[in-house]
Motif scaffolding. Structure first.
Motif, PDB file in Angstrom:
ATOM      1  N   PHE A 230       0.825  -1.196   0.000  1.00  0.00           N
ATOM      2  CA  PHE A 230       0.000   0.000   0.000  1.00  0.00           C
ATOM      3  C   PHE A 230       0.867   1.257   0.000  1.00  0.00           C
ATOM      4  CE2 PHE A 230      -4.006  -2.132   0.604  1.00  0.00           C
ATOM      5  CZ  PHE A 230      -3.651  -3.316   1.230  1.00  0.00           C
ATOM      6  N   GLN A 231       0.240   2.397  -0.160  1.00  0.00           N
ATOM      7  CA  GLN A 231       0.956   3.666  -0.195  1.00  0.00           C
ATOM      8  C   GLN A 231       1.657   3.918   1.141  1.00  0.00           C
ATOM      9  OE1 GLN A 231      -1.815   6.714  -1.235  1.00  0.00           O
ATOM     10  NE2 GLN A 231      -2.176   5.929  -3.290  1.00  0.00           N
ATOM     11  N   LYS A 232       2.775   4.638   1.069  1.00  0.00           N
ATOM     12  CA  LYS A 232       3.587   4.886   2.258  1.00  0.00           C
ATOM     13  C   LYS A 232       2.830   5.662   3.328  1.00  0.00           C
ATOM     14  CE  LYS A 232       8.121   4.769   0.021  1.00  0.00           C
ATOM     15  NZ  LYS A 232       9.365   5.545  -0.258  1.00  0.00           N
ATOM     16  N   ASP A 233       1.922   6.571   2.892  1.00  0.00           N
ATOM     17  CA  ASP A 233       1.220   7.388   3.884  1.00  0.00           C
ATOM     18  C   ASP A 233       0.221   6.578   4.697  1.00  0.00           C
ATOM     19  OD1 ASP A 233      -1.005   9.018   1.443  1.00  0.00           O
ATOM     20  OD2 ASP A 233      -0.548   6.921   1.863  1.00  0.00           O
ATOM     21  N   LEU A 234      -0.015   5.315   4.328  1.00  0.00           N
ATOM     22  CA  LEU A 234      -0.891   4.445   5.118  1.00  0.00           C
ATOM     23  C   LEU A 234      -0.116   3.693   6.199  1.00  0.00           C
ATOM     24  CD1 LEU A 234      -3.124   2.943   2.294  1.00  0.00           C
ATOM     25  CD2 LEU A 234      -3.640   4.847   3.815  1.00  0.00           C
ATOM     26  N   GLY A 235       1.202   3.904   6.217  1.00  0.00           N
ATOM     27  CA  GLY A 235       2.009   3.237   7.235  1.00  0.00           C
ATOM     28  C   GLY A 235       2.401   1.827   6.819  1.00  0.00           C
ATOM     29  N   PRO A 236       2.959   1.055   7.753  1.00  0.00           N
ATOM     30  CA  PRO A 236       3.396  -0.320   7.445  1.00  0.00           C
ATOM     31  C   PRO A 236       2.218  -1.287   7.393  1.00  0.00           C
ATOM     32  CG  PRO A 236       3.805   0.154   9.738  1.00  0.00           C
ATOM     33  CD  PRO A 236       3.286   1.438   9.140  1.00  0.00           C
ATOM     34  N   ALA A 237       1.345  -1.103   6.400  1.00  0.00           N
ATOM     35  CA  ALA A 237       0.112  -1.899   6.319  1.00  0.00           C
ATOM     36  C   ALA A 237       0.145  -2.918   5.187  1.00  0.00           C
ATOM     37  CB  ALA A 237      -1.083  -0.958   6.133  1.00  0.00           C
ATOM     38  N   ASN A 238       1.335  -3.315   4.743  1.00  0.00           N
ATOM     39  CA  ASN A 238       1.417  -4.305   3.679  1.00  0.00           C
ATOM     40  C   ASN A 238       0.863  -5.650   4.142  1.00  0.00           C
ATOM     41  OD1 ASN A 238       2.699  -2.303   2.251  1.00  0.00           O
ATOM     42  ND2 ASN A 238       4.740  -3.004   2.797  1.00  0.00           N
ATOM     43  N   VAL A 239       0.224  -6.363   3.224  1.00  0.00           N
ATOM     44  CA  VAL A 239      -0.456  -7.617   3.564  1.00  0.00           C
ATOM     45  C   VAL A 239       0.003  -8.725   2.623  1.00  0.00           C
ATOM     46  CG1 VAL A 239      -2.680  -8.804   3.734  1.00  0.00           C
ATOM     47  CG2 VAL A 239      -2.470  -6.420   4.473  1.00  0.00           C
ATOM     48  N   ALA A 240       0.358  -9.856   3.178  1.00  0.00           N
ATOM     49  CA  ALA A 240       0.673 -11.044   2.389  1.00  0.00           C
ATOM     50  C   ALA A 240      -0.520 -11.990   2.442  1.00  0.00           C
ATOM     51  CB  ALA A 240       1.924 -11.733   2.928  1.00  0.00           C
TER      52      ALA A 240
ATOM     53  N   GLU B 240      -5.237 -21.565  -0.610  1.00  0.00           N
ATOM     54  CA  GLU B 240      -5.162 -22.979  -1.000  1.00  0.00           C
ATOM     55  C   GLU B 240      -6.053 -23.165  -2.227  1.00  0.00           C
ATOM     56  OE1 GLU B 240      -7.120 -25.936  -1.052  1.00  0.00           O
ATOM     57  OE2 GLU B 240      -5.227 -26.908  -1.606  1.00  0.00           O
ATOM     58  N   ARG B 241      -5.492 -23.716  -3.299  1.00  0.00           N
ATOM     59  CA  ARG B 241      -6.179 -23.693  -4.590  1.00  0.00           C
ATOM     60  C   ARG B 241      -7.446 -24.549  -4.631  1.00  0.00           C
ATOM     61  NH1 ARG B 241      -4.020 -21.745  -9.022  1.00  0.00           N
ATOM     62  NH2 ARG B 241      -4.917 -23.395 -10.320  1.00  0.00           N
ATOM     63  N   LYS B 242      -7.492 -25.656  -3.937  1.00  0.00           N
ATOM     64  CA  LYS B 242      -8.677 -26.526  -4.007  1.00  0.00           C
ATOM     65  C   LYS B 242      -9.824 -25.988  -3.172  1.00  0.00           C
ATOM     66  CE  LYS B 242     -10.341 -31.219  -3.252  1.00  0.00           C
ATOM     67  NZ  LYS B 242     -10.010 -32.605  -2.828  1.00  0.00           N
ATOM     68  N   THR B 243      -9.571 -25.678  -1.905  1.00  0.00           N
ATOM     69  CA  THR B 243     -10.638 -25.253  -0.989  1.00  0.00           C
ATOM     70  C   THR B 243     -10.867 -23.747  -1.015  1.00  0.00           C
ATOM     71  OG1 THR B 243      -9.073 -25.003   0.839  1.00  0.00           O
ATOM     72  CG2 THR B 243     -10.071 -27.177   0.529  1.00  0.00           C
ATOM     73  N   ARG B 244      -9.948 -22.992  -1.618  1.00  0.00           N
ATOM     74  CA  ARG B 244      -9.976 -21.519  -1.617  1.00  0.00           C
ATOM     75  C   ARG B 244      -9.779 -20.958  -0.206  1.00  0.00           C
ATOM     76  NH1 ARG B 244     -10.902 -23.321  -6.267  1.00  0.00           N
ATOM     77  NH2 ARG B 244     -11.745 -22.048  -7.969  1.00  0.00           N
ATOM     78  N   TYR B 245      -9.262 -21.784   0.701  1.00  0.00           N
ATOM     79  CA  TYR B 245      -9.001 -21.304   2.048  1.00  0.00           C
ATOM     80  C   TYR B 245      -7.896 -20.236   1.988  1.00  0.00           C
ATOM     81  CZ  TYR B 245      -7.613 -21.318   6.966  1.00  0.00           C
ATOM     82  OH  TYR B 245      -7.309 -20.957   8.238  1.00  0.00           O
ATOM     83  N   ALA B 246      -8.176 -19.075   2.568  1.00  0.00           N
ATOM     84  CA  ALA B 246      -7.249 -17.931   2.457  1.00  0.00           C
ATOM     85  C   ALA B 246      -6.708 -17.552   3.828  1.00  0.00           C
ATOM     86  CB  ALA B 246      -7.945 -16.751   1.822  1.00  0.00           C
ATOM     87  N   VAL B 247      -5.445 -17.176   3.847  1.00  0.00           N
ATOM     88  CA  VAL B 247      -4.774 -16.688   5.048  1.00  0.00           C
ATOM     89  C   VAL B 247      -4.153 -15.332   4.714  1.00  0.00           C
ATOM     90  CG1 VAL B 247      -2.970 -17.103   6.739  1.00  0.00           C
ATOM     91  CG2 VAL B 247      -4.273 -19.031   5.806  1.00  0.00           C
ATOM     92  N   LEU B 248      -4.459 -14.356   5.522  1.00  0.00           N
ATOM     93  CA  LEU B 248      -3.895 -13.012   5.358  1.00  0.00           C
ATOM     94  C   LEU B 248      -3.089 -12.646   6.592  1.00  0.00           C
ATOM     95  CD1 LEU B 248      -7.013 -11.086   3.952  1.00  0.00           C
ATOM     96  CD2 LEU B 248      -5.190 -12.198   2.663  1.00  0.00           C
ATOM     97  N   PHE B 249      -1.941 -12.051   6.397  1.00  0.00           N
ATOM     98  CA  PHE B 249      -1.137 -11.610   7.537  1.00  0.00           C
ATOM     99  C   PHE B 249      -0.302 -10.399   7.141  1.00  0.00           C
ATOM    100  CE2 PHE B 249       1.034 -14.968   5.282  1.00  0.00           C
ATOM    101  CZ  PHE B 249       2.330 -14.507   5.128  1.00  0.00           C
ATOM    102  N   ARG B 250      -0.032  -9.554   8.134  1.00  0.00           N
ATOM    103  CA  ARG B 250       0.714  -8.316   7.895  1.00  0.00           C
ATOM    104  C   ARG B 250       2.180  -8.638   7.671  1.00  0.00           C
ATOM    105  NH1 ARG B 250      -0.871  -3.539  11.931  1.00  0.00           N
ATOM    106  NH2 ARG B 250       0.545  -2.509  10.488  1.00  0.00           N
TER     107      ARG B 250
END
Length: 209
Positions: free
Chosen positions: A185-195, A199-209
């Motif tokens: 994200f833009q620098k003015d939003l702070g350290p808010a990058n997200v990885a 999982e391709r079969k179940t579409r189970y998603a994990v998000l973390f900073r």
């Protein structure tokens, strides 16, 4: 013999001769300069565009502009003794140039410098004469400017390209195949990058900073 920097005329000659595929040694002889000076000039002031790499190259006008900007940044500390004293005081206290510049910015000081300017001064002739480099938390003989830093190699080897993955992965029939991505994200939003990991079969998603 006193050192003199290249001027706009010489930089235009370099641009024209490089365009004509002339070797650096020939350019140096034509300008009565040492070939190391020409190599250094081309490396330091080469234009690079990450989006349009076909535009990469050496351009005399852009090189002259870059050189003037570097001189102006270095001279800012030379011209203002009060600003230089504040920088030296911070270095003597064990602060890094990033911390010194950050404190000036946080306090809203009308006269301040960025950390790259401090580094440039530290490694200049005046800074070396004052032995300022030894006060840096991480001392180096030389320092490459920020815009010149490049990754040492590709992150993924060619044999791991997505085009070469097994066909079974595309079918989404087997559990355990993950896709990763990074959202910056833009620098003015702070350290808010997200990885993200999906999982391709179940579409189970994990998000973390």
């Amino acid at each position: 013999m006193a050192h003199t920097e290249l001027d706009l005329r010489e930089r235009r000659v370099i641009e024209d001769m490089l365009h004509a595929k002339a070797p650096v040694a020939q350019i140096a002889r034509h300008l009565c300069r040492h070939r190391s000076s020409i190599y250094r000039e081309i490396k330091r002031n080469r234009f690079e565009d990450t989006e349009l790499p076909e535009l990469d190259g050496y351009y005399g006008m852009l090189a002259e502009k870059s050189a003037k900007e570097r001189r102006a940044r270095r001279r800012k500390l030379v011209r203002c003794e009060t600003l230089l004293a504040a920088v030296v005081e911070g270095l003597e206290a064990g602060w890094s140039p990033e911390q010194i510049a950050g404190r000036m910015r946080q306090e809203g000081q009308a006269l301040r410098v960025c950390h790259e300017t401090i580094y440039a001064y530290v490694y200049s002739k005046d800074g070396q004469a004052a032995d300022l480099a030894r006060r840096l938390p991480e001392r180096r003989k030389n320092r490459r400017p920020r815009h010149a830093r490049r990754a040492r190699g590709t992150v993924f080897p060619p044999d791991r390209a997505i085009q070469k993955r097994p066909e079974i992965i595309s079918t989404r029939q087997v559990f355990g195949h993950w896709e990763g991505d990074l959202m910056i994200f833009q620098k003015d939003l702070g350290p808010a990058n997200v990885a993200s990991l999906v999982e391709r079969k179940t579409r189970y998603a994990v998000l973390f900073r």
